[in-house]
Enzyme design. Sequence first.
Site, PDB file in Angstrom:
ATOM      1  N   ASP A  50     -15.946  -1.992  -5.704  1.00 30.91           N
ATOM      2  CA  ASP A  50     -17.226  -2.112  -5.633  1.00 30.91           C
ATOM      3  C   ASP A  50     -17.926  -1.041  -5.859  1.00 30.91           C
ATOM      4  O   ASP A  50     -19.352  -1.236  -6.036  1.00 30.91           O
ATOM      5  CB  ASP A  50     -17.847  -2.995  -4.479  1.00 30.91           C
ATOM      6  CG  ASP A  50     -17.332  -4.394  -4.388  1.00 30.91           C
ATOM      7  OD1 ASP A  50     -16.847  -5.153  -5.259  1.00 30.91           O
ATOM      8  OD2 ASP A  50     -17.414  -5.167  -3.256  1.00 30.91           O
ATOM      9  N   ARG A  87     -28.412 -10.396  -6.048  1.00 29.01           N
ATOM     10  CA  ARG A  87     -27.412 -11.078  -5.379  1.00 29.01           C
ATOM     11  C   ARG A  87     -27.076 -10.205  -4.261  1.00 29.01           C
ATOM     12  O   ARG A  87     -26.526 -10.596  -3.100  1.00 29.01           O
ATOM     13  CB  ARG A  87     -25.911 -11.465  -6.096  1.00 29.01           C
ATOM     14  CG  ARG A  87     -26.282 -12.735  -7.156  1.00 29.01           C
ATOM     15  CD  ARG A  87     -25.054 -13.220  -7.947  1.00 29.01           C
ATOM     16  NE  ARG A  87     -23.956 -13.214  -6.826  1.00 29.01           N
ATOM     17  CZ  ARG A  87     -22.826 -12.799  -6.951  1.00 29.01           C
ATOM     18  NH1 ARG A  87     -22.298 -12.579  -8.074  1.00 29.01           N
ATOM     19  NH2 ARG A  87     -21.869 -12.824  -5.899  1.00 29.01           N
ATOM     20  N   VAL A 141      -7.752  -3.366  -8.646  1.00 29.46           N
ATOM     21  CA  VAL A 141      -8.038  -4.477  -7.827  1.00 29.46           C
ATOM     22  C   VAL A 141      -8.342  -5.708  -8.667  1.00 29.46           C
ATOM     23  O   VAL A 141      -7.784  -6.659  -8.649  1.00 29.46           O
ATOM     24  CB  VAL A 141      -9.260  -4.248  -6.894  1.00 29.46           C
ATOM     25  CG1 VAL A 141      -9.456  -5.498  -6.064  1.00 29.46           C
ATOM     26  CG2 VAL A 141      -8.749  -3.174  -6.029  1.00 29.46           C
ATOM     27  N   LYS A 151     -23.787  -7.420   2.954  1.00 29.16           N
ATOM     28  CA  LYS A 151     -23.615  -8.580   2.329  1.00 29.16           C
ATOM     29  C   LYS A 151     -22.277  -9.257   2.608  1.00 29.16           C
ATOM     30  O   LYS A 151     -22.214 -10.440   2.926  1.00 29.16           O
ATOM     31  CB  LYS A 151     -23.705  -8.807   1.001  1.00 29.16           C
ATOM     32  CG  LYS A 151     -23.636 -10.060   0.044  1.00 29.16           C
ATOM     33  CD  LYS A 151     -23.662  -9.655  -1.348  1.00 29.16           C
ATOM     34  CE  LYS A 151     -22.424  -9.069  -2.286  1.00 29.16           C
ATOM     35  NZ  LYS A 151     -21.290 -10.196  -2.344  1.00 29.16           N
ATOM     36  N   ASN A 152     -21.118  -8.546   2.493  1.00 23.86           N
ATOM     37  CA  ASN A 152     -19.958  -9.118   2.415  1.00 23.86           C
ATOM     38  C   ASN A 152     -19.381  -9.133   3.894  1.00 23.86           C
ATOM     39  O   ASN A 152     -18.304  -9.927   4.228  1.00 23.86           O
ATOM     40  CB  ASN A 152     -18.864  -8.201   1.801  1.00 23.86           C
ATOM     41  CG  ASN A 152     -18.917  -8.172   0.200  1.00 23.86           C
ATOM     42  OD1 ASN A 152     -19.570  -8.926  -0.280  1.00 23.86           O
ATOM     43  ND2 ASN A 152     -18.407  -7.322  -0.370  1.00 23.86           N
ATOM     44  N   CYS A 169     -19.043 -13.604  -9.664  1.00 23.39           N
ATOM     45  CA  CYS A 169     -19.158 -12.499 -10.776  1.00 23.39           C
ATOM     46  C   CYS A 169     -17.868 -12.699 -11.797  1.00 23.39           C
ATOM     47  O   CYS A 169     -17.096 -13.249 -11.506  1.00 23.39           O
ATOM     48  CB  CYS A 169     -18.892 -11.134 -10.136  1.00 23.39           C
ATOM     49  SG  CYS A 169     -20.339 -10.596  -9.353  1.00 23.39           S
ATOM     50  N   ARG A 176     -18.785 -17.060  -5.361  1.00 26.76           N
ATOM     51  CA  ARG A 176     -17.247 -17.119  -4.894  1.00 26.76           C
ATOM     52  C   ARG A 176     -16.871 -17.294  -3.378  1.00 26.76           C
ATOM     53  O   ARG A 176     -16.230 -17.950  -3.050  1.00 26.76           O
ATOM     54  CB  ARG A 176     -16.598 -15.927  -5.380  1.00 26.76           C
ATOM     55  CG  ARG A 176     -15.107 -15.899  -5.291  1.00 26.76           C
ATOM     56  CD  ARG A 176     -14.381 -14.701  -5.852  1.00 26.76           C
ATOM     57  NE  ARG A 176     -13.051 -14.471  -5.118  1.00 26.76           N
ATOM     58  CZ  ARG A 176     -11.949 -15.059  -5.426  1.00 26.76           C
ATOM     59  NH1 ARG A 176     -11.867 -16.035  -6.345  1.00 26.76           N
ATOM     60  NH2 ARG A 176     -10.956 -14.707  -4.707  1.00 26.76           N
ATOM     61  N   ARG A 181      -9.910 -14.044 -10.610  1.00 26.63           N
ATOM     62  CA  ARG A 181     -10.115 -14.213  -8.996  1.00 26.63           C
ATOM     63  C   ARG A 181      -9.714 -15.677  -8.505  1.00 26.63           C
ATOM     64  O   ARG A 181     -10.505 -16.567  -8.284  1.00 26.63           O
ATOM     65  CB  ARG A 181     -11.584 -14.183  -8.869  1.00 26.63           C
ATOM     66  CG  ARG A 181     -12.011 -12.742  -9.441  1.00 26.63           C
ATOM     67  CD  ARG A 181     -13.667 -12.601  -9.041  1.00 26.63           C
ATOM     68  NE  ARG A 181     -13.558 -11.903  -7.697  1.00 26.63           N
ATOM     69  CZ  ARG A 181     -14.885 -11.489  -7.153  1.00 26.63           C
ATOM     70  NH1 ARG A 181     -16.049 -11.689  -8.097  1.00 26.63           N
ATOM     71  NH2 ARG A 181     -14.698 -10.954  -6.136  1.00 26.63           N
TER      72      ARG A 181
HETATM   73  C1  UD1 Z   1     -14.262  -9.245  -1.676  1.00 28.81           C
HETATM   74  C2  UD1 Z   1     -15.495  -8.832  -1.867  1.00 28.81           C
HETATM   75  C3  UD1 Z   1     -15.895  -8.050  -3.507  1.00 28.81           C
HETATM   76  C4  UD1 Z   1     -14.819  -7.179  -3.703  1.00 28.81           C
HETATM   77  C5  UD1 Z   1     -13.456  -7.882  -3.289  1.00 28.81           C
HETATM   78  C6  UD1 Z   1     -12.237  -6.652  -3.129  1.00 28.81           C
HETATM   79  C7  UD1 Z   1     -16.956 -10.513  -0.435  1.00 28.81           C
HETATM   80  C8  UD1 Z   1     -17.839 -11.687  -0.666  1.00 28.81           C
HETATM   81  N1  UD1 Z   1     -16.465  -9.987  -1.798  1.00 28.81           N
HETATM   82  O1  UD1 Z   1     -13.981 -10.232  -2.860  1.00 28.81           O
HETATM   83  O2  UD1 Z   1     -17.254  -7.686  -3.230  1.00 28.81           O
HETATM   84  O3  UD1 Z   1     -14.836  -6.725  -4.882  1.00 28.81           O
HETATM   85  O4  UD1 Z   1     -13.194  -8.350  -1.807  1.00 28.81           O
HETATM   86  O5  UD1 Z   1     -12.671  -5.585  -2.457  1.00 28.81           O
HETATM   87  O6  UD1 Z   1     -16.370  -9.693   0.416  1.00 28.81           O
HETATM   88  N2  UD1 Z   1      -6.491 -12.821  -5.345  1.00 28.81           N
HETATM   89  C9  UD1 Z   1      -5.513 -13.546  -5.591  1.00 28.81           C
HETATM   90  N3  UD1 Z   1      -5.557 -14.859  -5.119  1.00 28.81           N
HETATM   91  C10 UD1 Z   1      -6.144 -15.113  -4.197  1.00 28.81           C
HETATM   92  C11 UD1 Z   1      -7.300 -14.206  -3.799  1.00 28.81           C
HETATM   93  C12 UD1 Z   1      -7.209 -13.071  -4.383  1.00 28.81           C
HETATM   94  O7  UD1 Z   1      -4.884 -13.440  -6.697  1.00 28.81           O
HETATM   95  O8  UD1 Z   1      -6.106 -16.115  -3.632  1.00 28.81           O
HETATM   96  C13 UD1 Z   1      -6.792 -11.273  -6.217  1.00 28.81           C
HETATM   97  C14 UD1 Z   1      -7.914 -11.342  -6.638  1.00 28.81           C
HETATM   98  O9  UD1 Z   1      -7.803 -11.940  -8.057  1.00 28.81           O
HETATM   99  C15 UD1 Z   1      -8.265  -9.781  -6.946  1.00 28.81           C
HETATM  100  C16 UD1 Z   1      -7.571  -9.187  -5.567  1.00 28.81           C
HETATM  101  O10 UD1 Z   1      -6.696 -10.374  -5.039  1.00 28.81           O
HETATM  102  O11 UD1 Z   1      -7.535  -9.348  -7.989  1.00 28.81           O
HETATM  103  C17 UD1 Z   1      -8.512  -9.025  -4.572  1.00 28.81           C
HETATM  104  O12 UD1 Z   1      -9.440 -10.054  -4.383  1.00 28.81           O
HETATM  105  P1  UD1 Z   1      -9.925 -10.435  -3.229  1.00 28.81           P
HETATM  106  O13 UD1 Z   1      -9.768  -9.087  -1.991  1.00 28.81           O
HETATM  107  O14 UD1 Z   1      -9.601 -11.740  -2.578  1.00 28.81           O
HETATM  108  O15 UD1 Z   1     -11.689 -10.387  -3.263  1.00 28.81           O
HETATM  109  P2  UD1 Z   1     -12.604 -11.412  -2.718  1.00 28.81           P
HETATM  110  O16 UD1 Z   1     -12.362 -11.637  -1.312  1.00 28.81           O
HETATM  111  O17 UD1 Z   1     -12.907 -12.253  -3.693  1.00 28.81           O
END
Ligand code: UD1
Length: 419
Positions: A304, A396, A326, A22-23, A116, A92, A121
């Site tokens: 995850d 999902r 995370v 999915k990701n 989620c 998201r 996030r």
């Molecule tokens: C992706 C995955 C999700 C997984 C996560 C971490 C997809 C679609 N989803 O989510 O399944 O759990 O990686 O492996 O690929 N953060 C900030 N500012 C930002 C962006 C992120 O503070 O602009 C923080 C987030 O709140 C979180 C951390 O960084 O604490 C990691 O988030 P991120 O790696 O961006 O996760 P996603 O891409 O949303």
Amino acid sequence: MDKIIIEGGRPLTGEVRVSGAKNAALPIMAASLLTEGWNTFSNIPDLMDIRTTRKLLQSLGVVIEGTSGTVRLNASEISNIEASYDLVKTMRASILVLGPLVARLGIARVSLPGGCAIGARPVNLHIKALQEMGAEVALTDGYVEARAKRLKGAPIYFDIPTVGGTENIMMAATLADGVTLLKNAAREPEIVNLAEVLNGMGARISGAGTDEIRIEGVERLHSVEAEVIPDRIEAGTYMIAAGITGGDIRVMDCNPIHLCALVEKLRDAGMIVEPVDGGVRAAGNGKIRSVDIKTLPHPGFPTDLQAQMMSMMAVAEGLSVITETVFENRFMHVGELMRMGADIHIQGHSAIVKGVSALKGAPVMATDLRASASLILAALAARGTTELSRVYHLDRGYQDIEKKFSALGAGIRRVSGSS
Ligand code: UD1
């Protein structure tokens, strides 16, 4: 709303095939926005998030053939630059259209994402990086609006290695003027898959899979044929299922190299995990040793799989400390596991899990995607019947989960009804 009913206590045996990730599929589908002509992507999983992405891209004018398996996308004519709240609120990853749209059309308007409920996030790092590439960004009425005649390559340092941020900016940088250097980039296998797809389109990306990615912008990209990698989180969930039920299964179409941190922990917990032709054999002997877990960006232990591993630790011998670094709010499954008899205390970002001899079936509620999977695993090992409601979270991200578990000998079925 559908429910899943599980009769626990049966060791799983047999073979299960892992679906496409999915990701990886979500950003790869978004990448089609960067090109004209037909892109063909295979191994697209059949999931709610993919259907949401389809709707989102169609709302922008992308023509799409197929829903899963092999899917063809044509973004020759983009008729709309706005990703609406209605579509974005459930997923998201919708934010992933922001980078490609600005890069290709010079403007994008994307609703701030939902998804989620596992923490705040934010998308501040995506926005900051686009600003550093010369975009003007405004936040109004819950929307991010970004404009740039042509993005400019720039050195970008991510405070946190963000997966979505790395993907968004990597896509945006492919069409920017000059070189973009992403430092402290995320290193997940899905990012490597996306980079390969983009390079197949004519992008010039090197270093994907390391914490420094170099992208040399080009004038235009062309269409491509590519395959989505197997879903390592789905694969990991089935491997843990073998351990928690004392079963012996073959998880096929999975790449164990993507799961090093999990494999190490499962072996420490007493499981046999060994490569077989086309996949991995995962077997437990009914006795699980407790192990400590700390989630980290890849190649660390994936957040995850934290909830699923906690279910296994709930029936392990001894005490396990599971630390989530995370996301700040990813222990919502704890309350539900305790309803099944688990002994867990939360202390700050850690959960102290004292293994019990057996869990007991109970009515439980899915709170987010991976938490749902952890409850299914707990239920597979529990004595008696578990009724899992709010399974839309599960839909999902896990294709045919009850069919796959059923084929492995689990007592599991889905029923329709109100929750
Ligand atoms: C992706 C995955 C999700 C997984 C996560 C971490 C997809 C679609 N989803 O989510 O399944 O759990 O990686 O492996 O690929 N953060 C900030 N500012 C930002 C962006 C992120 O503070 O602009 C923080 C987030 O709140 C979180 C951390 O960084 O604490 C990691 O988030 P991120 O790696 O961006 O996760 P996603 O891409 O949303």
